[in-house]
Design a protein around this motif. Structure first.
Motif, PDB file in Angstrom:
ATOM      1  N   LEU A  10       0.830  -1.211   0.000  1.00 50.05           N
ATOM      2  CA  LEU A  10       0.000   0.000   0.000  1.00 50.05           C
ATOM      3  C   LEU A  10       0.863   1.259   0.000  1.00 50.05           C
ATOM      4  CD1 LEU A  10      -2.817  -1.052   2.492  1.00 50.05           C
ATOM      5  CD2 LEU A  10      -2.944  -0.938  -0.003  1.00 50.05           C
ATOM      6  N   ALA A  11       1.965   1.230   0.739  1.00 49.88           N
ATOM      7  CA  ALA A  11       2.868   2.386   0.761  1.00 49.88           C
ATOM      8  C   ALA A  11       3.479   2.618  -0.621  1.00 49.88           C
ATOM      9  CB  ALA A  11       3.957   2.177   1.807  1.00 49.88           C
ATOM     10  N   SER A  12       3.785   1.542  -1.337  1.00 51.79           N
ATOM     11  CA  SER A  12       4.331   1.710  -2.687  1.00 51.79           C
ATOM     12  C   SER A  12       3.272   2.287  -3.631  1.00 51.79           C
ATOM     13  CB  SER A  12       4.885   0.391  -3.220  1.00 51.79           C
ATOM     14  OG  SER A  12       3.856  -0.502  -3.544  1.00 51.79           O
ATOM     15  N   TRP A  13       2.004   1.915  -3.418  1.00 59.45           N
ATOM     16  CA  TRP A  13       0.927   2.485  -4.227  1.00 59.45           C
ATOM     17  C   TRP A  13       0.804   3.988  -3.997  1.00 59.45           C
ATOM     18  CZ3 TRP A  13      -3.732  -1.351  -3.530  1.00 59.45           C
ATOM     19  CH2 TRP A  13      -3.401  -2.569  -4.113  1.00 59.45           C
ATOM     20  N   VAL A  14       0.961   4.407  -2.763  1.00 54.73           N
ATOM     21  CA  VAL A  14       0.854   5.832  -2.447  1.00 54.73           C
ATOM     22  C   VAL A  14       1.964   6.611  -3.154  1.00 54.73           C
ATOM     23  CG1 VAL A  14       1.026   7.516  -0.581  1.00 54.73           C
ATOM     24  CG2 VAL A  14      -0.350   5.458  -0.267  1.00 54.73           C
ATOM     25  N   PRO A  20      -3.779   4.495 -10.187  1.00 52.62           N
ATOM     26  CA  PRO A  20      -5.034   5.264 -10.225  1.00 52.62           C
ATOM     27  C   PRO A  20      -5.277   5.960  -8.876  1.00 52.62           C
ATOM     28  CG  PRO A  20      -5.367   3.071 -11.137  1.00 52.62           C
ATOM     29  CD  PRO A  20      -3.990   3.085 -10.533  1.00 52.62           C
ATOM     30  N   GLN A  21      -5.712   7.194  -8.935  1.00 50.15           N
ATOM     31  CA  GLN A  21      -5.839   7.998  -7.715  1.00 50.15           C
ATOM     32  C   GLN A  21      -6.871   7.456  -6.740  1.00 50.15           C
ATOM     33  OE1 GLN A  21      -3.814  10.634  -6.648  1.00 50.15           O
ATOM     34  NE2 GLN A  21      -2.680   9.555  -8.225  1.00 50.15           N
ATOM     35  N   GLU A  22      -7.897   6.767  -7.220  1.00 44.83           N
ATOM     36  CA  GLU A  22      -8.859   6.190  -6.277  1.00 44.83           C
ATOM     37  C   GLU A  22      -8.202   5.076  -5.456  1.00 44.83           C
ATOM     38  OE1 GLU A  22      -9.905   4.164 -10.273  1.00 44.83           O
ATOM     39  OE2 GLU A  22      -9.484   6.199  -9.655  1.00 44.83           O
ATOM     40  N   TRP A  23      -7.228   4.381  -6.047  1.00 45.21           N
ATOM     41  CA  TRP A  23      -6.511   3.340  -5.305  1.00 45.21           C
ATOM     42  C   TRP A  23      -5.574   3.960  -4.276  1.00 45.21           C
ATOM     43  CZ3 TRP A  23      -4.850  -1.325  -8.703  1.00 45.21           C
ATOM     44  CH2 TRP A  23      -5.966  -1.818  -9.383  1.00 45.21           C
ATOM     45  N   VAL A  24      -4.952   5.090  -4.674  1.00 51.09           N
ATOM     46  CA  VAL A  24      -4.065   5.792  -3.739  1.00 51.09           C
ATOM     47  C   VAL A  24      -4.872   6.261  -2.529  1.00 51.09           C
ATOM     48  CG1 VAL A  24      -2.599   7.827  -3.446  1.00 51.09           C
ATOM     49  CG2 VAL A  24      -2.445   6.468  -5.543  1.00 51.09           C
ATOM     50  N   LEU A  25      -6.060   6.773  -2.769  1.00 47.56           N
ATOM     51  CA  LEU A  25      -6.921   7.206  -1.668  1.00 47.56           C
ATOM     52  C   LEU A  25      -7.266   6.035  -0.760  1.00 47.56           C
ATOM     53  CD1 LEU A  25      -8.609   9.363  -0.249  1.00 47.56           C
ATOM     54  CD2 LEU A  25     -10.465   8.803  -1.836  1.00 47.56           C
ATOM     55  N   ALA A  66      -8.196  -4.158   0.047  1.00 47.45           N
ATOM     56  CA  ALA A  66      -8.441  -2.787  -0.390  1.00 47.45           C
ATOM     57  C   ALA A  66      -8.692  -2.743  -1.894  1.00 47.45           C
ATOM     58  CB  ALA A  66      -7.260  -1.900  -0.028  1.00 47.45           C
ATOM     59  N   ILE A  67      -8.026  -3.624  -2.609  1.00 46.52           N
ATOM     60  CA  ILE A  67      -8.164  -3.697  -4.054  1.00 46.52           C
ATOM     61  C   ILE A  67      -8.347  -5.160  -4.428  1.00 46.52           C
ATOM     62  CG2 ILE A  67      -7.046  -3.229  -6.266  1.00 46.52           C
ATOM     63  CD1 ILE A  67      -7.616  -0.710  -4.619  1.00 46.52           C
ATOM     64  N   SER A  68      -9.319  -5.436  -5.264  1.00 52.84           N
ATOM     65  CA  SER A  68      -9.543  -6.825  -5.668  1.00 52.84           C
ATOM     66  C   SER A  68      -8.478  -7.273  -6.658  1.00 52.84           C
ATOM     67  CB  SER A  68     -10.924  -6.969  -6.299  1.00 52.84           C
ATOM     68  OG  SER A  68     -10.942  -6.348  -7.557  1.00 52.84           O
ATOM     69  N   ARG A  69      -8.334  -8.576  -6.819  1.00 53.66           N
ATOM     70  CA  ARG A  69      -7.361  -9.131  -7.776  1.00 53.66           C
ATOM     71  C   ARG A  69      -7.701  -8.682  -9.199  1.00 53.66           C
ATOM     72  NH1 ARG A  69      -4.133 -13.220  -5.621  1.00 53.66           N
ATOM     73  NH2 ARG A  69      -4.868 -13.989  -3.620  1.00 53.66           N
ATOM     74  N   CYS A  70      -8.975  -8.590  -9.504  1.00 52.91           N
ATOM     75  CA  CYS A  70      -9.407  -8.160 -10.835  1.00 52.91           C
ATOM     76  C   CYS A  70      -8.951  -6.722 -11.087  1.00 52.91           C
ATOM     77  CB  CYS A  70     -10.920  -8.272 -10.949  1.00 52.91           C
ATOM     78  SG  CYS A  70     -11.560  -7.777 -12.549  1.00 52.91           S
ATOM     79  N   ASP A  71      -9.133  -5.838 -10.105  1.00 57.43           N
ATOM     80  CA  ASP A  71      -8.702  -4.451 -10.243  1.00 57.43           C
ATOM     81  C   ASP A  71      -7.191  -4.370 -10.415  1.00 57.43           C
ATOM     82  OD1 ASP A  71     -11.281  -3.531  -9.990  1.00 57.43           O
ATOM     83  OD2 ASP A  71     -11.101  -3.059  -7.862  1.00 57.43           O
ATOM     84  N   ALA A  73      -5.224  -6.555 -11.793  1.00 58.77           N
ATOM     85  CA  ALA A  73      -4.887  -6.970 -13.156  1.00 58.77           C
ATOM     86  C   ALA A  73      -5.137  -5.843 -14.138  1.00 58.77           C
ATOM     87  CB  ALA A  73      -5.692  -8.204 -13.544  1.00 58.77           C
ATOM     88  N   VAL A  74      -6.225  -5.114 -13.945  1.00 61.09           N
ATOM     89  CA  VAL A  74      -6.537  -3.969 -14.813  1.00 61.09           C
ATOM     90  C   VAL A  74      -5.466  -2.909 -14.660  1.00 61.09           C
ATOM     91  CG1 VAL A  74      -8.142  -2.067 -15.190  1.00 61.09           C
ATOM     92  CG2 VAL A  74      -9.004  -4.385 -14.878  1.00 61.09           C
ATOM     93  N   CYS A  75      -5.024  -2.658 -13.435  1.00 60.06           N
ATOM     94  CA  CYS A  75      -3.994  -1.656 -13.198  1.00 60.06           C
ATOM     95  C   CYS A  75      -2.687  -2.050 -13.880  1.00 60.06           C
ATOM     96  CB  CYS A  75      -3.754  -1.462 -11.718  1.00 60.06           C
ATOM     97  SG  CYS A  75      -2.443  -0.274 -11.377  1.00 60.06           S
ATOM     98  N   GLN A  76      -2.298  -3.322 -13.777  1.00 58.37           N
ATOM     99  CA  GLN A  76      -1.076  -3.767 -14.419  1.00 58.37           C
ATOM    100  C   GLN A  76      -1.183  -3.579 -15.933  1.00 58.37           C
ATOM    101  OE1 GLN A  76      -0.444  -7.772 -13.129  1.00 58.37           O
ATOM    102  NE2 GLN A  76       0.592  -7.122 -11.261  1.00 58.37           N
ATOM    103  N   TYR A  77      -2.358  -3.867 -16.485  1.00 56.06           N
ATOM    104  CA  TYR A  77      -2.554  -3.703 -17.916  1.00 56.06           C
ATOM    105  C   TYR A  77      -2.429  -2.228 -18.303  1.00 56.06           C
ATOM    106  CZ  TYR A  77      -4.702  -3.816 -22.508  1.00 56.06           C
ATOM    107  OH  TYR A  77      -4.937  -3.653 -23.848  1.00 56.06           O
ATOM    108  N   ARG A  78      -3.042  -1.346 -17.522  1.00 60.25           N
ATOM    109  CA  ARG A  78      -2.988   0.082 -17.792  1.00 60.25           C
ATOM    110  C   ARG A  78      -1.573   0.624 -17.680  1.00 60.25           C
ATOM    111  NH1 ARG A  78      -7.718   2.309 -14.028  1.00 60.25           N
ATOM    112  NH2 ARG A  78      -9.474   1.446 -15.155  1.00 60.25           N
ATOM    113  N   CYS A  79      -0.799   0.086 -16.755  1.00 65.17           N
ATOM    114  CA  CYS A  79       0.551   0.580 -16.507  1.00 65.17           C
ATOM    115  C   CYS A  79       1.554   0.072 -17.537  1.00 65.17           C
ATOM    116  CB  CYS A  79       1.006   0.208 -15.101  1.00 65.17           C
ATOM    117  SG  CYS A  79      -0.005   0.959 -13.824  1.00 65.17           S
ATOM    118  N   GLY A  80       1.107  -0.761 -18.477  1.00 64.25           N
ATOM    119  CA  GLY A  80       1.981  -1.268 -19.494  1.00 64.25           C
ATOM    120  C   GLY A  80       2.692  -2.546 -19.123  1.00 64.25           C
TER     121      GLY A  80
END
Length: 84
Positions: A10-14, A20-25, A66-71, A73-80
């Protein structure tokens, strides 16, 4: 209770610029709660509604991620990153 591995994630996400900013929040709420910060100071510090803090504190206290596994995977895809 938040384990050290989850806390580090979580600290690395911040700190991440591409997260995505909603995940950072969400990460900030969970980390603040794990450090013993009360909901009212958290609402003031983050500038969010009390209901937002209440929802994520409740999910964290019930042991829900805090974040589902599906979310994630989407983040990894978005991040390249190549999905595994």
């Amino acid at each position: 209770m938040v384990g050290e591995e989850v806390r580090a994630t979580l600290a690395s996400w911040v700190r991440a610029r591409t997260m995505p900013q909603e995940w950072v929040l969400r990460a900030k709420i969970v980390l603040g709660s794990a450090e013993g910060e009360g909901p009212r100071p958290m609402v003031r510090r983050l500038g969010v509604s009390p209901n937002t803090v209440r929802i994520w504190r409740r999910r964290q206290s019930c042991g829900l991620p805090a974040i589902s596994r599906c979310d994630a995977a989407v983040c990894q895809y978005r991040c390249g990153l190549v999905p595994s």
